[in-house]
Design a protein around this motif. Structure first.
Motif, mmCIF file in Angstrom:
data_model
loop_
_atom_site.group_PDB
_atom_site.id
_atom_site.type_symbol
_atom_site.label_atom_id
_atom_site.label_comp_id
_atom_site.label_asym_id
_atom_site.label_seq_id
_atom_site.Cartn_x
_atom_site.Cartn_y
_atom_site.Cartn_z
ATOM 1 N N SER A 1 3.424 -25.451 -25.951
ATOM 2 C CA SER A 1 3.037 -24.142 -26.459
ATOM 3 C C SER A 1 2.674 -24.203 -27.938
ATOM 4 O O SER A 1 1.958 -23.348 -28.443
ATOM 5 N N LEU A 2 3.189 -25.202 -28.649
ATOM 6 C CA LEU A 2 2.879 -25.379 -30.058
ATOM 7 C C LEU A 2 1.991 -26.609 -30.220
ATOM 8 O O LEU A 2 2.132 -27.591 -29.498
ATOM 9 N N LYS A 3 1.084 -26.569 -31.166
ATOM 10 C CA LYS A 3 0.163 -27.675 -31.396
ATOM 11 C C LYS A 3 0.387 -28.293 -32.767
ATOM 12 O O LYS A 3 0.878 -27.633 -33.687
ATOM 13 N N ASN A 4 0.022 -29.530 -32.890
ATOM 14 C CA ASN A 4 -0.085 -30.184 -34.192
ATOM 15 C C ASN A 4 -1.575 -30.368 -34.438
ATOM 16 O O ASN A 4 -2.205 -31.285 -33.909
ATOM 17 N N ASP A 5 -2.161 -29.465 -35.225
ATOM 18 C CA ASP A 5 -3.620 -29.417 -35.346
ATOM 19 C C ASP A 5 -4.000 -29.141 -36.794
ATOM 20 O O ASP A 5 -3.905 -28.020 -37.272
ATOM 21 N N HIS A 6 -4.401 -30.206 -37.510
ATOM 22 C CA HIS A 6 -4.804 -30.061 -38.911
ATOM 23 C C HIS A 6 -5.709 -31.228 -39.274
ATOM 24 O O HIS A 6 -5.991 -32.101 -38.435
ATOM 25 N N ALA A 7 -6.183 -31.255 -40.489
ATOM 26 C CA ALA A 7 -7.187 -32.245 -40.900
ATOM 27 C C ALA A 7 -6.687 -33.675 -40.812
ATOM 28 O O ALA A 7 -7.484 -34.614 -40.680
ATOM 29 N N GLY A 8 -5.382 -33.895 -40.868
ATOM 30 C CA GLY A 8 -4.851 -35.246 -40.848
ATOM 31 C C GLY A 8 -4.578 -35.797 -39.462
ATOM 32 O O GLY A 8 -4.168 -36.946 -39.323
ATOM 33 N N VAL A 9 -4.800 -35.005 -38.431
ATOM 34 C CA VAL A 9 -4.501 -35.449 -37.070
ATOM 35 C C VAL A 9 -5.573 -36.428 -36.579
ATOM 36 O O VAL A 9 -6.777 -36.188 -36.745
ATOM 37 N N VAL A 10 -5.151 -37.524 -35.994
ATOM 38 C CA VAL A 10 -6.057 -38.485 -35.363
ATOM 39 C C VAL A 10 -6.149 -38.133 -33.882
ATOM 40 O O VAL A 10 -5.145 -38.141 -33.163
ATOM 41 N N THR A 11 -7.336 -37.823 -33.416
ATOM 42 C CA THR A 11 -7.526 -37.410 -32.017
ATOM 43 C C THR A 11 -7.658 -38.631 -31.125
ATOM 44 O O THR A 11 -8.407 -39.567 -31.418
ATOM 45 N N GLY A 12 -6.931 -38.624 -30.034
ATOM 46 C CA GLY A 12 -6.966 -39.715 -29.069
ATOM 47 C C GLY A 12 -6.906 -39.160 -27.660
ATOM 48 O O GLY A 12 -6.890 -37.941 -27.453
ATOM 49 N N PRO A 13 -6.851 -40.038 -26.645
ATOM 50 C CA PRO A 13 -6.906 -39.576 -25.257
ATOM 51 C C PRO A 13 -5.722 -38.727 -24.829
ATOM 52 O O PRO A 13 -5.824 -38.002 -23.837
ATOM 53 N N TYR A 14 -4.614 -38.769 -25.561
ATOM 54 C CA TYR A 14 -3.428 -38.029 -25.140
ATOM 55 C C TYR A 14 -3.265 -36.694 -25.863
ATOM 56 O O TYR A 14 -2.420 -35.881 -25.480
ATOM 57 N N ASN A 15 -4.054 -36.439 -26.896
ATOM 58 C CA ASN A 15 -3.942 -35.143 -27.583
ATOM 59 C C ASN A 15 -5.270 -34.409 -27.686
ATOM 60 O O ASN A 15 -5.324 -33.290 -28.178
ATOM 61 N N ALA A 16 -6.364 -35.025 -27.213
ATOM 62 C CA ALA A 16 -7.668 -34.363 -27.279
ATOM 63 C C ALA A 16 -7.733 -33.220 -26.277
ATOM 64 O O ALA A 16 -7.129 -33.270 -25.197
ATOM 65 N N GLU A 17 -8.466 -32.183 -26.629
ATOM 66 C CA GLU A 17 -8.655 -31.051 -25.731
ATOM 67 C C GLU A 17 -10.042 -31.050 -25.094
ATOM 68 O O GLU A 17 -10.305 -30.265 -24.187
ATOM 69 N N LYS A 18 -10.933 -31.922 -25.563
ATOM 70 C CA LYS A 18 -12.255 -31.998 -24.958
ATOM 71 C C LYS A 18 -12.804 -33.408 -25.124
ATOM 72 O O LYS A 18 -12.347 -34.182 -25.971
ATOM 73 N N TRP A 19 -13.793 -33.724 -24.292
ATOM 74 C CA TRP A 19 -14.464 -35.017 -24.341
ATOM 75 C C TRP A 19 -15.953 -34.762 -24.209
ATOM 76 O O TRP A 19 -16.398 -34.082 -23.272
ATOM 77 N N ILE A 20 -16.728 -35.275 -25.162
ATOM 78 C CA ILE A 20 -18.173 -35.084 -25.161
ATOM 79 C C ILE A 20 -18.806 -36.293 -24.492
ATOM 80 O O ILE A 20 -18.605 -37.433 -24.918
ATOM 81 N N SER A 21 -19.567 -36.052 -23.441
ATOM 82 C CA SER A 21 -20.156 -37.145 -22.682
ATOM 83 C C SER A 21 -21.218 -37.866 -23.507
ATOM 84 O O SER A 21 -21.802 -37.290 -24.428
ATOM 85 N N PRO A 22 -21.489 -39.125 -23.188
ATOM 86 C CA PRO A 22 -22.522 -39.863 -23.920
ATOM 87 C C PRO A 22 -23.898 -39.232 -23.738
ATOM 88 O O PRO A 22 -24.138 -38.480 -22.784
ATOM 89 N N SER A 23 -24.808 -39.528 -24.656
ATOM 90 C CA SER A 23 -26.168 -39.003 -24.560
ATOM 91 C C SER A 23 -26.821 -39.517 -23.282
ATOM 92 O O SER A 23 -26.883 -40.728 -23.055
ATOM 93 N N PRO A 24 -27.315 -38.619 -22.424
ATOM 94 C CA PRO A 24 -27.908 -39.064 -21.165
ATOM 95 C C PRO A 24 -29.393 -39.356 -21.314
ATOM 96 O O PRO A 24 -30.050 -38.909 -22.258
ATOM 97 N N SER A 25 -29.927 -40.083 -20.353
ATOM 98 C CA SER A 25 -31.361 -40.296 -20.215
ATOM 99 C C SER A 25 -31.815 -39.661 -18.910
ATOM 100 O O SER A 25 -31.017 -39.496 -17.977
ATOM 101 N N PRO A 26 -33.093 -39.296 -18.808
ATOM 102 C CA PRO A 26 -33.583 -38.730 -17.556
ATOM 103 C C PRO A 26 -33.318 -39.676 -16.382
ATOM 104 O O PRO A 26 -33.567 -40.876 -16.463
ATOM 105 N N GLY A 27 -32.792 -39.126 -15.299
ATOM 106 C CA GLY A 27 -32.427 -39.919 -14.127
ATOM 107 C C GLY A 27 -30.970 -40.286 -14.050
ATOM 108 O O GLY A 27 -30.491 -40.768 -13.016
ATOM 109 N N ASP A 28 -30.214 -40.077 -15.142
ATOM 110 C CA ASP A 28 -28.783 -40.377 -15.142
ATOM 111 C C ASP A 28 -28.013 -39.329 -14.351
ATOM 112 O O ASP A 28 -28.379 -38.147 -14.323
ATOM 113 N N LEU A 29 -26.910 -39.768 -13.743
ATOM 114 C CA LEU A 29 -26.025 -38.904 -12.966
ATOM 115 C C LEU A 29 -24.620 -38.988 -13.534
ATOM 116 O O LEU A 29 -24.144 -40.081 -13.865
#
Length: 208
Positions: free
Chosen positions: A138-166
């Motif tokens: 319920s509480l977050k640790n969220d400030h400029a000094g936080v290092v984001t990783g797979p266990y605390n990230a709230e989103k993931w931006i997919s790689p740049s796609p090319s036409p025809g990619d799935l």
């Protein structure tokens, strides 16, 4: 001995480069972008076609024949078995400059996907998000000094796609497209279901 960290219960997202060949990609974009007349409530710059099935066009038959084996591979990650799969519905999205897609998931399906039919500006890459439900502190640790990783990230931006990619993902996974700062972006989305699921004597069969 070294300490170990275990990534428990990861959610698979499968990227398949170049699944559709350029001539088919171009034909799909040209044909179905003209049919994308249904507005989206979340953005004036976003429109869709009606829900389609592969039987609606020879172009979709060709696309489904190339996409379905990839869905079967992905389904084996989800359910631990090589199952039969059927694409239940497909639709084309046209995202113009300034348009966006609000956070959502896909109901009544098990595997969903996006095929990119045009170049996509970096601003409009598909973003996957943690569910906003109560599965976190319920509480977050969220400030400029936080290092984001797979266990605390709230989103993931997919790689740049090319036409025809799935890109394939579980249908429950929340995702969105930020405001598009580039030119027209055309994608084809799809939902798929397995032909049958079985659990210790109980079985469900699905019709695509």
């Amino acid at each position: 001995m070294k300490d170990e960290v275990f990534g428990l219960f990861p959610v698979p997202v499968m990227r398949c480069p170049g699944v559709l060949p350029p001539p088919l990609v171009q034909a799909l974009a040209e044909h179905f972008s003209r049919q994308a007349q249904q507005p989206n409530n979340s953005s004036e710059g976003l429109s869709h076609t009606r829900m389609l099935t592969p039987a609606d066009s020879p172009l979709l038959v060709d696309a489904a024949a190339l996409i379905t084996p990839k869905i079967a591979e992905f389904g084996q990650l989800l359910f631990g078995e090589a199952l039969g799969w059927a694409i239940k519905e497909m639709w084309v999205n046209v995202l113009d400059t300034g348009g966006r897609q609000a956070m959502h998931n896909h109901a009544n399906s098990f595997a969903s996907g996006v095929v990119y039919l045009t170049e996509s500006d970096d601003s409009a890459r598909t973003v996957f998000m943690k569910s906003p439900g109560g599965h976190d502190f319920s509480l977050k640790n969220d400030h400029a000094g936080v290092v984001t990783g797979p266990y605390n990230a709230e989103k993931w931006i997919s790689p740049s796609p090319s036409p025809g990619d799935l890109v394939l993902f579980p249908s429950y996974l929340m995702h969105a497209v930020p405001p598009n700062a580039g030119g027209r972006r055309i994608t084809m989305a799809l939902n798929a279901i397995p032909t049958r699921l079985e659990s210790w004597g109980y079985a469900l069969s699905f019709n695509g």
